[in-house]
Each structure stands twice: as C-alpha cells, then as structure tokens.
Design an enzyme around this catalytic site. Sequence first.
Site, PDB file in Angstrom:
ATOM      1  N   LYS A 293      15.704  27.772  -2.896  1.00 43.01           N
ATOM      2  CA  LYS A 293      16.853  27.028  -2.232  1.00 43.01           C
ATOM      3  C   LYS A 293      17.733  26.341  -3.437  1.00 43.01           C
ATOM      4  CE  LYS A 293      17.234  24.022   1.770  1.00 43.01           C
ATOM      5  NZ  LYS A 293      16.730  23.041   2.671  1.00 43.01           N
TER       6      LYS A 293
ATOM      7  N   SER B 243      17.763  23.518   7.246  1.00 37.18           N
ATOM      8  CA  SER B 243      18.833  23.779   6.303  1.00 37.18           C
ATOM      9  C   SER B 243      18.678  25.013   5.199  1.00 37.18           C
ATOM     10  CB  SER B 243      18.967  22.504   5.380  1.00 37.18           C
ATOM     11  OG  SER B 243      17.928  22.377   4.696  1.00 37.18           O
TER      12      SER B 243
ATOM     13  N   SER C 206      13.632  21.819   8.577  1.00 35.06           N
ATOM     14  CA  SER C 206      14.465  22.990   7.485  1.00 35.06           C
ATOM     15  C   SER C 206      13.662  24.052   7.035  1.00 35.06           C
ATOM     16  CB  SER C 206      14.990  22.040   6.476  1.00 35.06           C
ATOM     17  OG  SER C 206      16.151  21.398   7.045  1.00 35.06           O
TER      18      SER C 206
END
Length: 529
Positions: free
Chosen positions: A101, A182, A206
């Site tokens: 990420k 996210s 997330s």
Amino acid sequence: MRVVLACLATLGLAAPAAAQDDLAFAGFADQQQAMREGRASAESLARLYLQRIETLDRAGPKLNSVLALNPHALEDARRLDAERAAGRVRGPLHGVAVLIKDNIDSADGTATTAGSLALKDNVTGRDAPLVARLKDAGVVVLGKTNLSEWANYRSTRSISGWSALGGLVRNPHALDRSACGSSSGSGAAVAAALAAGAIGTETDGSITCPAAMNGIVGLKPTVGLVSRTHLVPISASQDTAGPMTRSVADAAALLTALAGSDPADPATAEADARKSDYLAALDAGALRGARLGVLRGPAGRNHPVDALFEKTLEVLKAQGAILIDLPPPDLAAVSAAEDLVLKTEFKAGVAAYLASTDPARVKPRTLADLIAFNRAEPRETPLFGQELFEQSQASAGLDDPAYVKARADGPRLAGPEGIDRMLAQADAIAIVAPSGGPASVVDPVNGSRWLGSPSTLPAVSGYPHLTVPMGEVSGLPVGISFIGPAWSEARLLALGYAFEQATKARVAPAFAPTVNTRPDIAAAYDPAR
C-alpha cells in the site's frame, strides 16, 4: 500513473497469455512448486503480474489499483532466481511477487504518497521495517497500490478508493461498485491477480472491508505484532499493517514474515515473544469442537446477506463448531472515544512523519500546512473536502485530559469489557460475524450506502480480525469475520483455514461493468408483458 506506464514501456511487456492465468491466481505453495520444477521463476512470475497490471489495471477494465511500480522488480527477481539456482531458498515466500500500500515506505525509488499530491515527490529512500522483513523472506516487491487518500482520514464524505494521485479504484467484480478502503488498491489488485498478495494497513476496517468486498482474505493483526515505523500514520493506538491474499495459507505465510519486534516502535515490544509460524499452525480440523460466539449484523439491512450468514452457520456446525448467540454490543461509548483518539493522534502522528521526510521533496511540515495545500490545490477537492483534517487540527493535543481519558476508555470498553467479556460469557474462543454487506455503487453525488461491519471492537481494542470469503450476493462477494483476543492470530487463521477448506467460497472476479446486466436482475428490470 505515469510511473506505471513508463516502467511497463521500458520493460517492453506484452499482454499476458490466457494460459498463464492459472499460475497468476495460484497460491504461494503452487508457485513455489512451479519454481522448483522449472515451470516458472521469480522473474517470469513478476513479468506475468506486470503484464496483467498493464492489461487489466491500466487498460481493459482499468482498475486503477496500482499507483507505481518498483523499477528494480525484475532485477530483484533475477537475483532471487540466482539464489535458488545456487541452492539457497529463503522459505515459502522466495520469489513471490507482492504489492504494498502506498502509505508504506520502500527503498526502491518510488514515492510514498498516501495518494496525496502533497507527497507526490516523497521518495524516502528507506524501507519500512516490515518491507525489509518481506525482502529478507525473499519477496519481490512489485510496487505500490492506490488507496483512499490519507487512508480515508481526510473527509467524512470521502469516496472509498479515491485519491487525487490515482483516481478511483474499481471493484473487479463489478466496476461500478466500491472497492472499499482504505486498502482498496491492495484488495482489488489481489482479487484480480495483479500480484500474488499485498500488504494493507488498517486503523478501523481498512484491511477487512476491502478484503471482504473484493472477495479475498484479509487479516488485521494485533496492534504491536507488525512494525508501523515509516508508515504514514493515522493513530499510534490503532494503526497496523497486515496481509491481503487469495487464501488463508498465503495470509499466514505473509504474517509469519511480517511479525516481529522493532526497537523504533514501542508497541511491538512483545512481538518477538508472541509471533509464531502461522503457516505451520493451520489445521483443516480446527472447527471441530470449537465454541464460537455468533454476532449477527443489524437485521434487515440486507436480507440476502442475512440468509447467507445463516447458511454459513450451518456449515460451521457441520464442521463440528458449537455456536453461541451473542447480544449486539453497544458501540456508542467506544466510537466516541475512538473519534477523539484518532483526531488527536493524527495531528501529532502526521507531523512526526512529515518531519522525517526530505523538506526539499515534501514542502508541508505540519497538518496545518497540508490543510493549506489542499485549499490551494483544486485537484485535491473536486469530490469532497477535508473536514477530518480541520477537526484534527483543532484537537487539543496529546496532553489533553479528555484525550488521555478516551485513550484509556476506548481499549478497555472494546477489549476487556467488550470482546473478552463476550468470549468469557459464551465460553468461546472466537467470534464470527458477517464482515459487512456487498459493495455499494460508487455515487459521488449522494454518497454510498454503508451496511456496517464488525471492525470497530477489534480496531479500538487492538485485537486481531480475519475476514474470509463466505459467498456472494448477486455476483458481489461477502466475507465472514473471525475475531479473537489479543495475539490469537494463529487460532483465527486456523479457524478461517478450516472454513475456507470446507467451503472454497472465493470466486475469481468477472470484471463486469455492473451487476445490473445479470439475467436475474435484468429480467426484473424489464419483465415480459
């Protein structure tokens, strides 16, 4: 995006052959076998995934799940192939290609951006300790995944999966649906087999939400099991990184590499003593005799999900589990404490991260600077604003008595007086619940419908939370959550593995433009007259 295209063009990559799809979706163990037998190599697997990124992420369905590629990925893969040829194999991750990420630092020439234009030049030249651990285990880091900007902590009206740098991540099961966030790019990329696995981060939901909505496995570990050093933060109390994969076994293998103490992160002081070989602990018979507390979602929000969960409970019982119904928890006080803690810790944490960056590359040095940047940069706010930034900026600081109280109250109410108490009352070893509803339609005008999830109690307590594919509703994936006390990752993974082996519920994405064209739905839209 330009970084991705330039790297692919430089490498001269062509479209992947359809015959390679099985290898792209294969688990780590099958990929290892293919490399042992000479049917694949770390380099050929990396090339395969880079080709899929070109054809599925940048063209075709245009998932927007990958922000930047490691320009050294193929060189790294060749080095690992040379080690294998010389008789050195580092373990089950040797030569496996993984995405991380884009709020995690990596020393590969890519920027760590959190999806924000303010950090577009933030090339740190350093590996986060978790990245260093992956590389030591033999992982090929392919690049960085798109995400909800600032890990979805900028606006109360944000669109999950959107960032100013990367645009909107699309759900590969239905392109008009949310990939959640996210860690949206990590979830979509793994579901679409753009990598063998990915790393996400979670403060509250997330990892588990995008994993569930993209139909993959996601594990939020106990806070303190995995280092957070050199990660763009939200909350020192709740942030953690974790694996996102297509199988429980692969999540266990990644967690084994990720887990460990880091002197720079005091929360990880117990990690070396607590970690284990999670892959070795998997047990297809783990559900036999297991007492599980059942936490149902809000009844009636989605009747098909309710029905699927009830069928799933019958599967658990058929596998030998003993189920005990739990009363729904009262989350009001937990959520109030969490809200104050996150707003207070974000202001301090983001300032500390910015202070560690190169001021020649990153001009903002404080949260106030970021707010000013966003006000002056129209590309940051075409869809939503920055209310959370502004509320965090107004917080009173880490010495505020109200924060200190909330910091103590939240974990106590969510942990000892929440998850631990529920488990003790039911004499259960874990809690099961629906991970949430199917993905909602992305709607930049009215916002998205949210069906809720069980993520808040494990998030605020810092306890582990695993989601595993449970099935689908109208072609959209739905997950089942396994939640346990602190440091219970090995047990949760074993339970999830047993469920996965009994159901094989994960399905590959169809890249459908919408579920509205499914025969059952289309027929109802336009009935014969």
